[in-house]
Scaffold this active site. Structure first.
Site, short mmCIF file in Angstrom:
data_model
loop_
_atom_site.label_atom_id
_atom_site.label_comp_id
_atom_site.label_asym_id
_atom_site.label_seq_id
_atom_site.Cartn_x
_atom_site.Cartn_y
_atom_site.Cartn_z
N GLU A 1 12.76 -9.25 2.09
CA GLU A 1 11.96 -8.12 2.56
C GLU A 1 12.75 -6.85 2.29
O GLU A 1 13.93 -6.76 2.64
CB GLU A 1 11.71 -8.28 4.07
N ALA B 1 3.13 -0.59 4.85
CA ALA B 1 2.69 -0.70 6.25
C ALA B 1 2.19 -2.10 6.60
O ALA B 1 2.13 -2.46 7.79
CB ALA B 1 1.59 0.33 6.52
N HIS C 1 12.83 -2.48 2.20
CA HIS C 1 12.28 -1.18 2.58
C HIS C 1 13.20 -0.07 2.09
O HIS C 1 14.42 -0.19 2.18
CB HIS C 1 12.16 -1.06 4.11
N ARG D 1 12.77 4.38 12.97
CA ARG D 1 11.63 5.30 12.90
C ARG D 1 10.69 5.05 14.10
O ARG D 1 11.12 4.63 15.15
CB ARG D 1 10.94 5.12 11.55
N ASP E 1 1.73 -15.64 6.50
CA ASP E 1 1.40 -17.05 6.28
C ASP E 1 1.56 -17.44 4.82
O ASP E 1 2.01 -18.55 4.50
CB ASP E 1 -0.04 -17.33 6.74
N PRO F 1 0.80 -1.22 0.00
CA PRO F 1 0.00 0.00 0.00
C PRO F 1 0.83 1.28 0.00
O PRO F 1 1.87 1.36 0.67
CB PRO F 1 -0.80 -0.08 1.31
N SER G 1 13.17 3.04 3.48
CA SER G 1 13.65 3.63 4.73
C SER G 1 14.14 2.50 5.65
O SER G 1 14.04 1.32 5.30
CB SER G 1 12.52 4.42 5.40
N HIS H 1 3.94 -4.44 9.17
CA HIS H 1 3.86 -4.36 10.62
C HIS H 1 2.68 -5.11 11.24
O HIS H 1 2.59 -5.21 12.45
CB HIS H 1 3.85 -2.88 11.03
N ARG I 1 6.78 0.86 13.85
CA ARG I 1 7.40 0.31 12.64
C ARG I 1 8.51 -0.70 12.97
O ARG I 1 9.09 -1.31 12.07
CB ARG I 1 7.99 1.43 11.77
N ARG J 1 5.22 11.07 -2.30
CA ARG J 1 4.88 10.78 -0.91
C ARG J 1 6.09 10.96 0.00
O ARG J 1 7.10 10.28 -0.16
CB ARG J 1 4.42 9.32 -0.84
N ASN K 1 8.31 -5.38 -0.82
CA ASN K 1 8.22 -4.21 0.06
C ASN K 1 6.75 -4.12 0.45
O ASN K 1 5.93 -3.61 -0.32
CB ASN K 1 8.68 -2.93 -0.63
N TYR L 1 11.21 8.90 1.75
CA TYR L 1 11.26 7.83 0.75
C TYR L 1 12.00 8.21 -0.53
O TYR L 1 12.17 7.37 -1.41
CB TYR L 1 9.83 7.37 0.42
C1 DQA Z 1 8.28 1.16 3.94
C2 DQA Z 1 8.34 1.33 5.46
C3 DQA Z 1 6.97 1.12 6.08
O1 DQA Z 1 7.03 1.32 7.49
C4 DQA Z 1 5.97 2.11 5.50
O2 DQA Z 1 4.68 1.87 6.03
C5 DQA Z 1 5.96 2.12 4.02
C6 DQA Z 1 7.24 2.06 3.30
C7 DQA Z 1 9.64 1.53 3.28
O3 DQA Z 1 9.83 1.14 2.13
O4 DQA Z 1 10.47 2.18 3.90
O5 DQA Z 1 4.92 2.29 3.40
O6 DQA Z 1 8.00 -0.18 3.65
#
Ligand code: DQA
Length: 152
Positions: free
Chosen positions: A106, A85, A108, A115, A95, A18, A110, A88, A119, A26, A82, A31
């Site tokens: 995984e 949110a 990200h 943070r 699953d 999302p 950031s 979390h 998170r 954004r 990625n 980001y």
């Molecule tokens: C994110 C980090 C998440 O906490 C956040 O909700 C995002 C972006 C990142 O790429 O840093 O939507 O996944």
């Protein structure tokens, strides 16, 4: 098909959760200014350099991502995700990834660990082979190169 071994090219599935469709506009101070299309393009270049095929799906809906992971079973060699949110709290994504046999990275932009406290927990991390965080857009080709090495 590759022209070297005559077999099907292995597929790496890149999933974006999302709000990642808003990248570029954004919260650029967090980001960066790169768009999702640009990140996907650099991931695709890295995939091609390793003779892998990159497929990408972005969705703002948890169920779409769960179904994409199901469809990847027995079809894709690896997943880079990625989850935004969903990282979390999305146990259904946890699953689904647990039922995927290949490497899962995984990713990200950031570094969530530096943070807000909410998170810091990732429900994806326990089913990920590796996590790449805090490298901004550079994390996309890095994640694909890491996957290539895991598959080699
Ligand atoms: C994110 C980090 C998440 O906490 C956040 O909700 C995002 C972006 C990142 O790429 O840093 O939507 O996944």
């Amino acid at each position: 098909m590759t022209d070297t071994d005559g077999g099907a090219q292995r597929i790496v599935l890149l999933l974006s959760g999302p709000n990642l469709n808003l990248l570029g506009a954004r919260e650029p101070e967090i980001y960066g200014t790169g768009t999702l299309d640009e990140h996907v393009a650099s991931a695709r270049l890295a995939a091609e350099a390793h003779d892998l095929l990159l497929e990408h799906l972005q969705s703002n809906h948890e169920g779409d991502l769960v179904e994409a992971v199901h469809a990847a079973r027995d079809r894709c060699a690896a997943i880079v995700v990625n989850p935004g949110a969903l990282t979390h709290y999305a146990w259904s994504l946890h699953d689904a990834l647990a039922a995927f046999d290949g490497p899962v990275v995984e990713l990200h932009l950031s570094n969530p660990a530096s943070r807000e406290a909410w998170r810091h927990a990732s429900v994806v991390a326990p089913v990920a082979t590796a996590t790449i965080a805090g490298l901004g857009g550079h994390g996309y080709p890095v994640a694909v190169s890491a996957v290539a090495r895991m598959l080699a």
